[in-house]
Design a protein around this motif. Structure first.
Motif, PDB file in Angstrom:
ATOM      1  N   GLU A 101     -25.424 -18.098  -8.135  1.00  0.00           N
ATOM      2  CA  GLU A 101     -24.920 -18.188  -9.504  1.00  0.00           C
ATOM      3  C   GLU A 101     -23.998 -19.393  -9.664  1.00  0.00           C
ATOM      4  N   ALA A 102     -23.100 -19.597  -8.688  1.00  0.00           N
ATOM      5  CA  ALA A 102     -22.175 -20.735  -8.758  1.00  0.00           C
ATOM      6  C   ALA A 102     -22.940 -22.057  -8.698  1.00  0.00           C
ATOM      7  N   MET A 103     -23.925 -22.134  -7.811  1.00  0.00           N
ATOM      8  CA  MET A 103     -24.694 -23.370  -7.668  1.00  0.00           C
ATOM      9  C   MET A 103     -25.517 -23.639  -8.925  1.00  0.00           C
ATOM     10  N   GLU A 104     -26.168 -22.614  -9.445  1.00  0.00           N
ATOM     11  CA  GLU A 104     -26.973 -22.781 -10.660  1.00  0.00           C
ATOM     12  C   GLU A 104     -26.112 -23.168 -11.853  1.00  0.00           C
TER      13      GLU A 104
ATOM     14  N   LEU B 172     -26.068 -30.923   0.223  1.00  0.00           N
ATOM     15  CA  LEU B 172     -25.412 -31.841   1.159  1.00  0.00           C
ATOM     16  C   LEU B 172     -23.902 -31.708   1.145  1.00  0.00           C
ATOM     17  N   VAL B 173     -23.335 -31.311   0.016  1.00  0.00           N
ATOM     18  CA  VAL B 173     -21.873 -31.204  -0.079  1.00  0.00           C
ATOM     19  C   VAL B 173     -21.385 -29.763   0.045  1.00  0.00           C
ATOM     20  N   GLY B 174     -22.263 -28.870   0.530  1.00  0.00           N
ATOM     21  CA  GLY B 174     -21.803 -27.537   0.906  1.00  0.00           C
ATOM     22  C   GLY B 174     -22.202 -26.380   0.024  1.00  0.00           C
ATOM     23  N   TYR B 175     -22.904 -26.617  -1.056  1.00  0.00           N
ATOM     24  CA  TYR B 175     -23.337 -25.512  -1.913  1.00  0.00           C
ATOM     25  C   TYR B 175     -24.598 -24.875  -1.345  1.00  0.00           C
ATOM     26  N   ASP B 176     -24.758 -23.582  -1.602  1.00  0.00           N
ATOM     27  CA  ASP B 176     -25.931 -22.870  -1.125  1.00  0.00           C
ATOM     28  C   ASP B 176     -26.293 -21.783  -2.128  1.00  0.00           C
ATOM     29  N   HIS B 177     -27.425 -21.135  -1.897  1.00  0.00           N
ATOM     30  CA  HIS B 177     -27.884 -20.090  -2.818  1.00  0.00           C
ATOM     31  C   HIS B 177     -28.496 -18.922  -2.066  1.00  0.00           C
ATOM     32  N   GLU B 178     -27.994 -18.676  -0.851  1.00  0.00           N
ATOM     33  CA  GLU B 178     -28.513 -17.563  -0.046  1.00  0.00           C
ATOM     34  C   GLU B 178     -28.045 -16.211  -0.572  1.00  0.00           C
ATOM     35  N   LYS B 179     -26.847 -16.159  -1.113  1.00  0.00           N
ATOM     36  CA  LYS B 179     -26.298 -14.913  -1.655  1.00  0.00           C
ATOM     37  C   LYS B 179     -26.205 -15.043  -3.168  1.00  0.00           C
ATOM     38  N   ASP B 180     -26.260 -13.922  -3.870  1.00  0.00           N
ATOM     39  CA  ASP B 180     -26.265 -13.943  -5.331  1.00  0.00           C
ATOM     40  C   ASP B 180     -25.081 -14.701  -5.925  1.00  0.00           C
ATOM     41  N   GLY B 181     -23.890 -14.478  -5.405  1.00  0.00           N
ATOM     42  CA  GLY B 181     -22.704 -15.161  -5.931  1.00  0.00           C
ATOM     43  C   GLY B 181     -22.777 -16.661  -5.720  1.00  0.00           C
TER      44      GLY B 181
END
Length: 167
Positions: free
Chosen positions: A143-146, A131-140
Motif C-alpha cells: 500500500e505504501a509503495m503503490e 532500489l531505494v528500499g521499498y517493497d510490496h511483499e506485505k500488504d502494508g
C-alpha cells in the motif's frame, strides 16, 4: 530548499525491439528523476543502470536470480550499500540495476489500454523504488509503495495505474 540531485542513470538498450520506442530513454530518465525527488533516500552522488531488454533476456535474469523460468515486466537488483563514510574522490555509490522487458511491457500496456509511455514510466518508477528500499511483499508495504507510485506518476501527468484493479 533545493531538490536533491538525481542519481546518475545510464540507460542501456540491449534489444532491437526497443527501436520503435525512440523516446524510451528520455521517458526512463524523467521517471527516475521525478521518483528520486520524492523519496526519502539519499540518491545524490549515486548511480544506477536501466537495461531495456526483451522477454528472452529478462526470462534468463528471472530464472537465474529468482528461480522463475518466465519473462516478467521489470526486475530490480539493489546493490549492497557501503557501510563506511564516503571519502573525497570515491566513485558514485551504486544503487543497483533495473531491467525492463519490451514485449511484456508492451502487451500489458495494450491489454490495459494504457499509453506505452505511461506504463514504461510506471515500470521505471517501480524498479527505482525497489532500489531505494521499498517493497510490496506485505500488504502494508504494498500500500505504501503503490501510494508513492501514484504520487510520483501524478507529478508526471500519468493517471493512477492501480485505479481499475481490485485488491
Amino acid at each position: 530548499m533545493a531538490l536533491p540531485a538525481p542519481p546518475q542513470t545510464e540507460v542501456l538498450i540491449v534489444s532491437e525491439c526497443w527501436a520503435n520506442e525512440a523516446d524510451a530513454e528520455a521517458i526512463v530518465h524523467r521517471a527516475i528523476e521525478t521518483a528520486a525527488s520524492m523519496v526519502e533516500a539519499d540518491t545524490g552522488d549515486a548511480e544506477l543502470a536501466v537495461m531495456l531488454t526483451d522477454d528472452s533476456g529478462i526470462r534468463t535474469l528471472n530464472k537465474n536470480w529468482r528461480g522463475q523460468d518466465k519473462p516478467t515486466n521489470v526486475l530490480s537488483f539493489p546493490a549492497l550499500q557501503p557501510t563506511g563514510k564516503p571519502s573525497p574522490g570515491d566513485a558514485p555509490r551504486m544503487l543497483g540495476d533495473i531491467a525492463i522487458a519490451y514485449e511484456t511491457a508492451r502487451r500489458e500496456a495494450d491489454d490495459e489500454q494504457k499509453p506505452f509511455d505511461h506504463h514504461l514510466s510506471h515500470l521505471a518508477v517501480h524498479g527505482f523504488l525497489h532500489l531505494v528500499g521499498y517493497d510490496h511483499e506485505k500488504d502494508g508495504e504494498a500500500e505504501a509503495m503503490e501510494n508513492l507510485e501514484r504520487e510520483i506518476l501524478g507529478l508526471l501527468g500519468i493517471p493512477d495505474p492501480y485505479a481499475d484493479q481490485d485488491r
